[in-house]
Motif scaffolding. Structure first.
Motif, PDB file in Angstrom:
ATOM      1  N   ALA A  14     -27.178   2.317 -37.177  1.00 16.02           N
ATOM      2  CA  ALA A  14     -26.862   1.870 -38.260  1.00 16.02           C
ATOM      3  C   ALA A  14     -27.243   0.326 -38.755  1.00 16.02           C
ATOM      4  N   ILE A  15     -26.781  -0.597 -37.692  1.00 15.31           N
ATOM      5  CA  ILE A  15     -26.986  -1.993 -37.882  1.00 15.31           C
ATOM      6  C   ILE A  15     -28.317  -2.323 -37.717  1.00 15.31           C
ATOM      7  N   MET A 107     -19.815  -8.766 -36.609  1.00 10.05           N
ATOM      8  CA  MET A 107     -18.299  -8.334 -35.813  1.00 10.05           C
ATOM      9  C   MET A 107     -18.706  -7.081 -34.910  1.00 10.05           C
ATOM     10  N   PHE A 108     -19.641  -6.290 -35.380  1.00  7.00           N
ATOM     11  CA  PHE A 108     -19.934  -4.958 -34.738  1.00  7.00           C
ATOM     12  C   PHE A 108     -20.788  -5.316 -33.325  1.00  7.00           C
ATOM     13  N   SER A 109     -21.959  -5.758 -33.551  1.00  2.35           N
ATOM     14  CA  SER A 109     -23.050  -5.723 -32.234  1.00  2.35           C
ATOM     15  C   SER A 109     -22.497  -5.985 -31.106  1.00  2.35           C
ATOM     16  N   PRO A 110     -22.032  -7.553 -30.993  1.00  3.84           N
ATOM     17  CA  PRO A 110     -21.589  -7.933 -29.686  1.00  3.84           C
ATOM     18  C   PRO A 110     -20.276  -6.985 -29.178  1.00  3.84           C
ATOM     19  N   THR A 111     -19.437  -6.613 -30.116  1.00  6.62           N
ATOM     20  CA  THR A 111     -18.459  -5.786 -29.589  1.00  6.62           C
ATOM     21  C   THR A 111     -18.850  -4.710 -28.953  1.00  6.62           C
ATOM     22  N   ALA A 112     -19.679  -3.899 -29.475  1.00  5.04           N
ATOM     23  CA  ALA A 112     -20.470  -2.754 -29.137  1.00  5.04           C
ATOM     24  C   ALA A 112     -20.879  -2.822 -27.709  1.00  5.04           C
ATOM     25  N   SER A 113     -21.525  -3.935 -27.564  1.00  5.31           N
ATOM     26  CA  SER A 113     -22.051  -4.303 -26.202  1.00  5.31           C
ATOM     27  C   SER A 113     -21.186  -4.383 -25.151  1.00  5.31           C
ATOM     28  N   ALA A 114     -20.023  -5.247 -25.431  1.00  6.97           N
ATOM     29  CA  ALA A 114     -19.170  -5.554 -24.476  1.00  6.97           C
ATOM     30  C   ALA A 114     -18.007  -4.229 -24.253  1.00  6.97           C
ATOM     31  N   THR A 115     -18.152  -3.316 -25.262  1.00 12.61           N
ATOM     32  CA  THR A 115     -17.264  -1.833 -25.146  1.00 12.61           C
ATOM     33  C   THR A 115     -17.949  -1.316 -24.099  1.00 12.61           C
ATOM     34  N   SER A 130     -28.021  -0.418 -22.030  1.00 11.00           N
ATOM     35  CA  SER A 130     -29.114   0.162 -22.381  1.00 11.00           C
ATOM     36  C   SER A 130     -29.297   1.284 -23.314  1.00 11.00           C
ATOM     37  N   ILE A 131     -28.226   2.132 -23.271  1.00  9.52           N
ATOM     38  CA  ILE A 131     -28.037   3.272 -24.391  1.00  9.52           C
ATOM     39  C   ILE A 131     -27.611   2.589 -25.464  1.00  9.52           C
ATOM     40  N   VAL A 132     -26.723   1.431 -25.616  1.00 11.81           N
ATOM     41  CA  VAL A 132     -26.184   1.141 -26.825  1.00 11.81           C
ATOM     42  C   VAL A 132     -27.426   0.254 -27.596  1.00 11.81           C
ATOM     43  N   ILE A 133     -28.122  -0.463 -26.941  1.00 14.13           N
ATOM     44  CA  ILE A 133     -29.382  -1.152 -27.305  1.00 14.13           C
ATOM     45  C   ILE A 133     -30.484  -0.307 -27.731  1.00 14.13           C
TER      46      ILE A 133
END
Length: 397
Positions: A14-15, A107-115, A130-133
């Motif tokens: 979505a981002i 707010m979302f992108s860096p947090t998603a990678s860290a999570t 790699s899945i998230v990216i």
């Protein structure tokens, strides 16, 4: 595959769609709001600048928040921003809404990678990331062209409702399927920016800033740049964007293996040199479909293929600061996107918009120079280990 990683990837999809779909709609926005294409292009600028400047600030200020709460808040802000864009009656309100959407991405992108990294065991964190990216790259490859296609069938406001729908679906997935995870260790803003005192880091980041400024000068104004091929047909433009997106995905996948074999320097320099030639020739290759399609394939392959060796070079400089360095790399990319909106807007105002590729090539060529300067500083820092006998060439960043 862990379904929680898929949920995060959907949010990144979505981002990615939201970030890059606007470039294919500038002509429609221009006509609808009665403004120039250059002014409409600032929709890209404000989104990217908001992301680039606010990402480290949000990371420091909201470090104590539970990650799920921050992810949900980011997607909620994204949806609100897209809805405001869809209904905004003036360009001022459209730009303000895109600023809000940029905050959502920060707010979302860096947090998603860290999570994603926290959900995986140490030996599988690379795969999890790699899945998230991949969700982000798929948003660029497939979501953005689909949004442009929707705009061709209806109008640009329908595309923004489409983007809001994607954000809503992602929010629902995170709310239902992602369990809460602890907040990340608090790292203040000063520490996040500390790597910028290293000349090697600065030159490496400057490389990506210059090259991606060149790439996105044309990308931001891709509609007028390729109008001789599309004839204003949004369906043809969507197909070209899809072709480039597929090439970009392939380039990202292949780049890792090539970098392992040949080292970051060779891949970065080769990709930048090929991109320089590709963009320098765009005023001529963008005249027909038979030459424009291969030019876009080269753009996708080598433009996105540049990111993997760039990231590995940064990690190789200071492995212990890898998360901070990769965050700065993302900031550099979005600063490049914001700069491209301003520079490209000035160029289409003062020059023939079909010559944007030559201006882009100048920035890409400058990035090639800074890449080599970065390599020399890195080699110098190795001291006595600079000989190829001591360090295999494939391991030199």
């Amino acid at each position: 595959m862990d379904k929680r990683l898929l949920v995060l990837a959907c949010g990144m999809f979505a981002i990615g769609t939201d970030s890059f779909v606007v470039s294919g709609l500038l002509r429609q926005v221009s006509v609808s709001l009665g403004v120039s294409i250059a002014l409409a292009g600032q929709m890209v600028t404000v989104f990217a600048l908001s992301y680039a400047l606010l990402s480290p600030v949000v990371a420091a200020a909201a470090a104590h928040w539970p990650r799920k709460r921050l992810l949900l808040a980011g997607l909620a802000v994204l949806v609100v921003g897209d809805i405001l864009t869809a209904v905004a009656p003036t360009i001022k309100l459209v730009l303000a809404s895109r600023l809000l959407s940029g905050l959502a991405a920060a707010m979302f992108s860096p947090t998603a990678s860290a999570t994603a990294a926290s959900l995986a065991v140490p030996e599988q964190r690379g795969r999890a990331l790699s899945i998230v990216i991949t969700g982000l790259s798929c948003g660029t490859a497939f979501g953005a062209p689909l949004g442009v296609f929707v705009g061709g069938l209806l109008d640009w406001r329908a595309t923004m409702w489409f983007a809001a729908g994607l954000g809503t679906l992602a929010w629902t997935g995170v709310a239902l399927l992602l369990s809460d995870t602890p907040s990340a260790p608090v790292v203040d803003l000063a520490r996040r920016l500390a790597p910028l005192r290293d000349t090697r880091v600065v030159l490496t980041l400057l490389t990506i800033l210059l090259v991606f400024t060149g790439l996105f000068i044309v990308h931001t104004y891709i509609d007028p740049s390729f109008d001789r091929v599309t004839g204003g047909n949004q369906g043809i433009l969507a197909a070209l964007l899809l072709l480039r997106g597929v090439a970009a995905t392939a380039g990202s996948l292949v780049a890792g293996r090539l970098t392992d074999r040949f080292g970051s320097r060779g891949i970065i320099n080769a990709a930048a040199a090929i991109l320089f030639l590709d963009f320098a020739l765009l005023p001529w290759t963008s005249t027909s479909l038979t030459t424009a399609a291969p030019a876009l394939v080269v753009w996708g392959l080598f433009g996105w293929g540049l990111l993997v060796p760039q990231q590995l070079r940064l990690i190789g400089i200071t492995p212990s600061a890898a998360p901070l360095l990769l965050g700065l790399n993302q900031t550099a990319i979005y600063l490049a996107v914001s700069a491209s909106g301003v520079l490209g807007g000035a160029a289409v105002t003062w020059f023939d918009h079909h010559t944007l590729g030559i201006i882009s090539a100048v920035f890409i060529g400058a990035g090639l120079v800074t890449s080599e300067l970065a390599h020399r500083h890195i080699i110098r820092s190795h001291g006595s280990m600079t000989s190829s006998a001591a360090i295999p060439s494939g391991n030199i960043p």
